[in-house]
Design a protein around this motif. Structure first.
Motif, PDB file in Angstrom:
ATOM      1  N   ASP A  11       0.873  -1.177   0.000  1.00  0.00           N
ATOM      2  CA  ASP A  11       0.000   0.000   0.000  1.00  0.00           C
ATOM      3  C   ASP A  11       0.911   1.228   0.000  1.00  0.00           C
ATOM      4  OD1 ASP A  11      -1.987  -1.872   0.174  1.00  0.00           O
ATOM      5  OD2 ASP A  11      -2.875  -1.096   2.014  1.00  0.00           O
ATOM      6  N   ASP A  13       0.929   4.577   0.056  1.00  0.00           N
ATOM      7  CA  ASP A  13      -0.041   5.630   0.369  1.00  0.00           C
ATOM      8  C   ASP A  13       0.498   7.040   0.123  1.00  0.00           C
ATOM      9  OD1 ASP A  13      -1.908   3.702   1.173  1.00  0.00           O
ATOM     10  OD2 ASP A  13      -1.054   3.651   3.196  1.00  0.00           O
ATOM     11  N   HIS A  84      -6.514   2.514  -5.179  1.00  0.00           N
ATOM     12  CA  HIS A  84      -6.505   2.689  -3.718  1.00  0.00           C
ATOM     13  C   HIS A  84      -7.073   4.059  -3.368  1.00  0.00           C
ATOM     14  CE1 HIS A  84      -5.400   1.297   0.204  1.00  0.00           C
ATOM     15  NE2 HIS A  84      -4.403   2.141   0.410  1.00  0.00           N
ATOM     16  N   HIS A  88      -6.902   8.801  -0.406  1.00  0.00           N
ATOM     17  CA  HIS A  88      -6.877   7.899   0.748  1.00  0.00           C
ATOM     18  C   HIS A  88      -7.879   8.328   1.816  1.00  0.00           C
ATOM     19  CE1 HIS A  88      -5.278   4.964   3.602  1.00  0.00           C
ATOM     20  NE2 HIS A  88      -4.599   4.450   2.603  1.00  0.00           N
ATOM     21  N   GLY A 125      -7.393   2.220   4.033  1.00  0.00           N
ATOM     22  CA  GLY A 125      -7.616   1.767   5.403  1.00  0.00           C
ATOM     23  C   GLY A 125      -8.231   0.376   5.465  1.00  0.00           C
TER      24      GLY A 125
HETATM   25 ZN   LIG Z   1      -3.533   2.697   2.246  1.00  0.00          ZN
END
Ligand SMILES: [Zn+2]
Length: 278
Positions: A11, A13, A84, A88, A125
């Protein structure tokens, strides 16, 4: 003999997650995101190349815009990039129109910068809203990698559950989106990261984390040898300092157990071919 499947997922982010957690633009927080894009993910890609392991990398659209080159490198080296979100955001806090805007803005970034249409999704998340799977269907995605209804086996997502006050739960229908399980014990951040806000005690001994991950794989090999175990890694965390050794040693343990390494798109294709939705 059935080989266990291991998926290395990342991930990535970037700054997007810090903008949600701490919008003050604290240089210390932003530095963690800088590290992820300029040092952390390149180090992880080096390790994946050295160990000949493919990964599935979930990237918010905002992070693709900030770090296009490392995303292009990941694609050129055969890794898969998945949706994703855009910034976020917690999709459970959004109404369907706001979530649709996030979803579409992410798709636009992948297309405009990478020429890519992601095949799958992981909720920011790891938490899906009731609208997330319908939006994935609406945009033709094949799978979601936030599944919690099994620990090792993929399954079809269900939509349209209805809570009847003072009555039973009315279950919805299965739809053609494959859910790939996400196992909390395989996430690096809670084990490794120390943060004040949000509180994250982390900093466990590396050998303890390695043992926990190997124990999860060994258990799956014994009781669910056709299962799929996904690591959930973050370039802000595991490639910092000696922690990357935990990942390298886990990959070598998985190879010793005869694991095959698949991208999540391949897991979804295999599941669909062997379990057609009736
Ligand atoms: Zn993430």
């Amino acid at each position: 003999m059935t080989s266990p499947t291991v998926c290395v997922t990342v991930d990535f982010d970037g700054h997007a997650i810090w903008l949600q957690w701490d919008p003050t633009l604290s240089p210390a927080k932003m530095g963690r995101a800088d590290f992820a894009g300029t040092v952390g993910l390149p180090r992880m890609l080096d390790l994946f190349a050295a160990e000949d392991v493919p990964a599935t990398i979930y990237v918010p659209g905002h992070t693709v815009e900030v770090f296009p080159e490392v995303c292009r490198r990941a694609l050129a080296e055969g890794h898969e990039i998945g949706h994703h979100g855009y910034l976020h955001k917690d999709h459970t806090s959004l109404d369907i129109e706001a979530e649709r805007r996030e979803f579409v803005r992410g798709l636009d970034a992948y297309d405009r910068i990478l020429g890519l249409r992601p095949r799958g999704f992981r909720a920011p998340g790891g938490d899906l809203s009731a609208n997330s799977i319908p939006l994935a269907l609406e945009h033709g995605l094949s799978y979601d990698a936030s599944g919690t209804a099994h620990d090792y086996l993929p399954y079809y997502a269900r939509v349209g559950d209805a809570w009847i006050p003072d009555g039973p739960l009315a279950l919805g229908d299965l739809v053609d989106v494959v859910e790939i399980p996400l196992l909390g014990s395989m996430i690096d951040v809670p084990q490794m990261e120390f943060l004040v806000r949000p509180p994250m005690p982390g900093l466990h001994a590396y050998d303890k984390i390695l043992k926990m991950w190997c124990d999860e794989l060994d258990w799956m090999c014994e009781f669910q040898p056709d299962g799929v175990l996904s690591l959930v890694l973050h370039p802000t965390t595991i490639p910092r300092g000696a922690r990357l050794r935990v990942l390298r040693d886990f990959l070598r343990h998985a190879k010793a157990k005869g694991a095959r390494f698949l991208r999540h798109g391949e897991v979804a294709d295999t599941f669909r071919a062997t379990h057609p939705l009736s």
